[in-house]
Scaffold this motif. Structure first.
Motif, mmCIF file in Angstrom:
data_model
loop_
_atom_site.group_PDB
_atom_site.id
_atom_site.type_symbol
_atom_site.label_atom_id
_atom_site.label_comp_id
_atom_site.label_asym_id
_atom_site.label_seq_id
_atom_site.Cartn_x
_atom_site.Cartn_y
_atom_site.Cartn_z
ATOM 1 N N SER A 29 43.798 21.131 28.353
ATOM 2 C CA SER A 29 45.057 20.868 29.058
ATOM 3 C C SER A 29 46.252 20.863 28.098
ATOM 4 N N GLU A 41 39.027 26.656 20.230
ATOM 5 C CA GLU A 41 38.416 26.008 21.382
ATOM 6 C C GLU A 41 36.899 26.106 21.247
ATOM 7 N N HIS A 99 37.114 26.071 30.553
ATOM 8 C CA HIS A 99 35.752 25.657 30.893
ATOM 9 C C HIS A 99 35.815 24.394 31.775
ATOM 10 N N LEU A 107 47.014 15.956 40.932
ATOM 11 C CA LEU A 107 48.227 15.473 41.586
ATOM 12 C C LEU A 107 49.407 15.580 40.629
ATOM 13 N N ASP A 121 37.778 11.770 30.756
ATOM 14 C CA ASP A 121 39.063 11.723 30.050
ATOM 15 C C ASP A 121 38.970 10.599 29.015
ATOM 16 N N LYS A 148 49.534 16.307 34.842
ATOM 17 C CA LYS A 148 50.818 16.708 35.423
ATOM 18 C C LYS A 148 51.879 16.906 34.355
HETATM 19 C C1 LIG Z 1 38.523 14.435 37.331
HETATM 20 C C2 LIG Z 1 39.880 14.142 36.790
HETATM 21 C C3 LIG Z 1 40.960 14.011 37.667
HETATM 22 C C4 LIG Z 1 42.231 13.799 37.159
HETATM 23 N N1 LIG Z 1 43.297 13.759 38.013
HETATM 24 C C5 LIG Z 1 44.551 13.804 37.504
HETATM 25 C C6 LIG Z 1 45.663 14.005 38.359
HETATM 26 O O1 LIG Z 1 45.508 14.121 39.584
HETATM 27 N N2 LIG Z 1 46.894 14.117 37.790
HETATM 28 C C7 LIG Z 1 47.080 14.014 36.453
HETATM 29 O O2 LIG Z 1 48.216 14.120 36.002
HETATM 30 N N3 LIG Z 1 46.041 13.815 35.612
HETATM 31 C C8 LIG Z 1 44.797 13.723 36.102
HETATM 32 N N4 LIG Z 1 43.728 13.575 35.279
HETATM 33 C C9 LIG Z 1 43.951 13.400 33.841
HETATM 34 C C10 LIG Z 1 44.169 14.702 33.109
HETATM 35 O O3 LIG Z 1 43.403 15.751 33.673
HETATM 36 C C11 LIG Z 1 43.811 14.480 31.633
HETATM 37 O O4 LIG Z 1 44.582 13.377 31.169
HETATM 38 C C12 LIG Z 1 44.118 15.691 30.791
HETATM 39 O O5 LIG Z 1 43.501 16.824 31.343
HETATM 40 C C13 LIG Z 1 43.638 15.456 29.353
HETATM 41 O O6 LIG Z 1 43.824 16.648 28.625
HETATM 42 P P1 LIG Z 1 43.291 16.847 27.146
HETATM 43 O O7 LIG Z 1 43.948 18.076 26.636
HETATM 44 O O8 LIG Z 1 43.454 15.569 26.400
HETATM 45 O O9 LIG Z 1 41.701 17.090 27.296
HETATM 46 P P2 LIG Z 1 40.930 18.437 27.708
HETATM 47 O O10 LIG Z 1 41.647 19.149 28.794
HETATM 48 O O11 LIG Z 1 39.509 18.074 27.942
HETATM 49 O O12 LIG Z 1 41.028 19.346 26.420
HETATM 50 C C14 LIG Z 1 40.353 19.073 25.219
HETATM 51 C C15 LIG Z 1 39.832 20.409 24.700
HETATM 52 O O13 LIG Z 1 39.470 20.301 23.344
HETATM 53 C C16 LIG Z 1 38.282 21.056 23.138
HETATM 54 N N5 LIG Z 1 37.633 20.533 21.932
HETATM 55 C C17 LIG Z 1 37.175 19.281 21.753
HETATM 56 N N6 LIG Z 1 36.670 19.127 20.500
HETATM 57 C C18 LIG Z 1 36.823 20.321 19.885
HETATM 58 C C19 LIG Z 1 36.516 20.791 18.578
HETATM 59 N N7 LIG Z 1 35.952 20.003 17.661
HETATM 60 N N8 LIG Z 1 36.802 22.085 18.272
HETATM 61 C C20 LIG Z 1 37.384 22.900 19.189
HETATM 62 N N9 LIG Z 1 37.695 22.494 20.448
HETATM 63 C C21 LIG Z 1 37.433 21.221 20.787
HETATM 64 C C22 LIG Z 1 37.490 20.786 24.404
HETATM 65 O O14 LIG Z 1 36.463 21.702 24.607
HETATM 66 C C23 LIG Z 1 38.594 20.861 25.455
HETATM 67 O O15 LIG Z 1 38.779 22.186 25.925
HETATM 68 C C24 LIG Z 1 42.431 13.703 35.754
HETATM 69 C C25 LIG Z 1 41.344 13.789 34.891
HETATM 70 C C26 LIG Z 1 40.088 14.027 35.391
HETATM 71 C C27 LIG Z 1 38.946 14.170 34.428
#
Ligand SMILES: Cc1cc2nc3c(=O)[nH]c(=O)nc-3n(C[C@H](O)[C@H](O)[C@H](O)COP(=O)(O)OP(=O)(O)OC[C@H]3O[C@@H](n4cnc5c(N)ncnc54)[C@H](O)[C@@H]3O)c2cc1C
Length: 382
Positions: free
Chosen positions: A15, A35, A41, A52, A315, A346
């Motif tokens: 994200s 990634e 994925h 949302l 998360d 969002k």
């Molecule tokens: C089911 C669900 C519903 C949600 N609903 C909402 C909502 O309605 N509205 C809202 O605003 N938020 C919502 N959230 C929260 C929001 O989706 C998350 O806060 C946000 O997606 C977090 O993003 P991120 O980039 O931190 O993690 P991620 O999107 O998981 O990205 C982390 C990435 O890093 C990669 N990675 C990890 N370690 C390594 C490594 N060592 N080397 C290379 N790559 C690596 C992973 O494979 C992954 O692709 C929801 C979350 C979930 C799980």
């Protein structure tokens, strides 16, 4: 100055990382990204087809400037990619007016003059009978709210980043991040890359790479379920906005029918934290799903009571449910974006912009004080 492979390396292209790569490339930086799986994925925080988008914010009106900018960037990315990333369904908050989240929604709309409608209990029950509101509950319809599309968004941001020159390596896990003099080394299984600055956006996996956050970012499963309505038209986006509801301490949320078949529904804070991202169990039995099926029966009685599908995601959560954004204490060339605590998606585009500002300029115009990583005793270094 040591020559490096790139100005900025982005580790984790989910994200936040895909948006950071897009915003960095858009700002003219030379970017590499990594990634561990393929782009978009379904194993982390960015799966499940919808998220949302709320402007009137349960978590507090201080988020509204970020949300305003995020909304502009969602529309930019949708236009640039030619994909329907943002659906302006509106977002309906339901609850008793004295509850803290409802007071925050009201403060958001009044302090920031957001477009909205307040529905008293009779109006709420008449207009949205699908929700079977409890006595005394009101509705606040955030008309600028809606839904965004996580997988499409990640794919689109990565594609935009690549079209602007970013080199994104898929199926390439980073094993270590090592600051070294005027640059940082990014160590993969087969190679060491160098960059001036590293942006760490590894979501629920962050504790594996940045040991100092392990005690401050807890990994929690989040289960999404999809229920088929008896009358699909009553749950179409024009009659049934995205929603978030707090009743008797149960916090639920969901989206209208977007696939012609089902309503997405979730219940917050039901599943216990797990030790780390690798411990996620994606198979659940009917007993484990009971909190969701019970809540669906109670709050949306027009849905067939067993889900037609469920999926388990996760998360990273901080104790104050506010993300960690900024340079890692003791390592100014490592910018951390972590701990989005179930509500970060969002804002992903604006957090991407902030990541680019921090990496390229060392600061951001947004007020990030409450998100500073050093509010926790993280120790120093990656
Ligand atoms: C089911 C669900 C519903 C949600 N609903 C909402 C909502 O309605 N509205 C809202 O605003 N938020 C919502 N959230 C929260 C929001 O989706 C998350 O806060 C946000 O997606 C977090 O993003 P991120 O980039 O931190 O993690 P991620 O999107 O998981 O990205 C982390 C990435 O890093 C990669 N990675 C990890 N370690 C390594 C490594 N060592 N080397 C290379 N790559 C690596 C992973 O494979 C992954 O692709 C929801 C979350 C979930 C799980």
């Amino acid at each position: 100055m040591t020559a490096t492979d790139a100005d900025v390396a982005v580790v984790g292209l989910g994200s936040m990382g895909s948006m950071a790569a897009w915003q960095l490339a858009r700002a003219g930086a030379d970017v590499i990204g990594f990634e561990q799986f393929g782009i978009a994925h379904d194993r982390g925080a960015a799966g499940g087809e919808s998220r949302l988008f709320r402007m009137a914010y349960h978590e507090g009106p201080e988020y509204v400037p970020l949300l305003r900018r995020a909304r502009e960037l969602w529309l930019d990315l949708a236009a640039a990619s030619g994909r329907p990333l943002f659906s302006p369904t509106g977002c309906l908050s339901i609850g008793r007016p004295e509850l803290a989240p409802m007071a925050n929604v009201r403060a958001s709309v009044t302090e920031h003059q957001l477009a909205h409608e307040i529905l008293d209990p009779d109006e709420l029950a008449a207009r949205y009978p699908q929700h079977s509101p409890a006595e005394g509950e009101i509705g606040i319809l955030d008309t600028d709210g809606g839904m965004v599309r996580p997988e499409l968004a990640v794919l689109s941001a990565a594609r935009q980043a690549r079209s602007l020159g970013a080199r994104l390596h898929e199926h390439t896990a980073v094993r270590a991040i090592e600051p070294s003099g005027d640059h940082v080394e990014v160590v993969t299984e087969s190679q060491v890359f160098t960059a001036r600055t590293v942006v760490v956006t590894t979501g629920p996996w962050t504790g594996e790479l940045v040991k100092s956050v392990v005690d401050h970012v807890t990994v929690k499963p989040i289960v999404l379920t999809w229920f088929a309505p008896d009358d699909v038209t009553a749950y179409a986006p024009d009659r049934f906005p995205a929603f978030i509801r707090d009743t008797d301490g149960i916090h639920v949320y969901g989206s209208p029918v977007m696939d012609g078949v089902s309503v997405k529904f979730g219940v917050a804070d039901v599943w216990d934290p797990i030790d780390g991202a690798r411990d996620l169990t994606r198979d659940l039995d009917a007993t484990a799903l009971r909190p969701v099926t019970d809540a669906a029966r109670r709050f949306l009685p027009g849905l067939h009571p067993d889900p037609i599908r469920y999926d388990v995601y996760m998360d990273g959560y901080t104790t104050d449910r506010t993300p960690l954004i900024g340079a890692l204490p003791g390592a100014s060339s490592v910018i951390l974006l972590s701990g989005f605590s179930g509500h970060g998606f969002k804002m992903a585009p604006v957090f991407g912009q902030i990541a680019a500002e921090l990496a390229l300029d060392g600061g951001s115009g947004f007020d990030l004080a409450r998100m500073a990583p050093d509010r926790f005793a993280l120790g120093t270094g990656a």
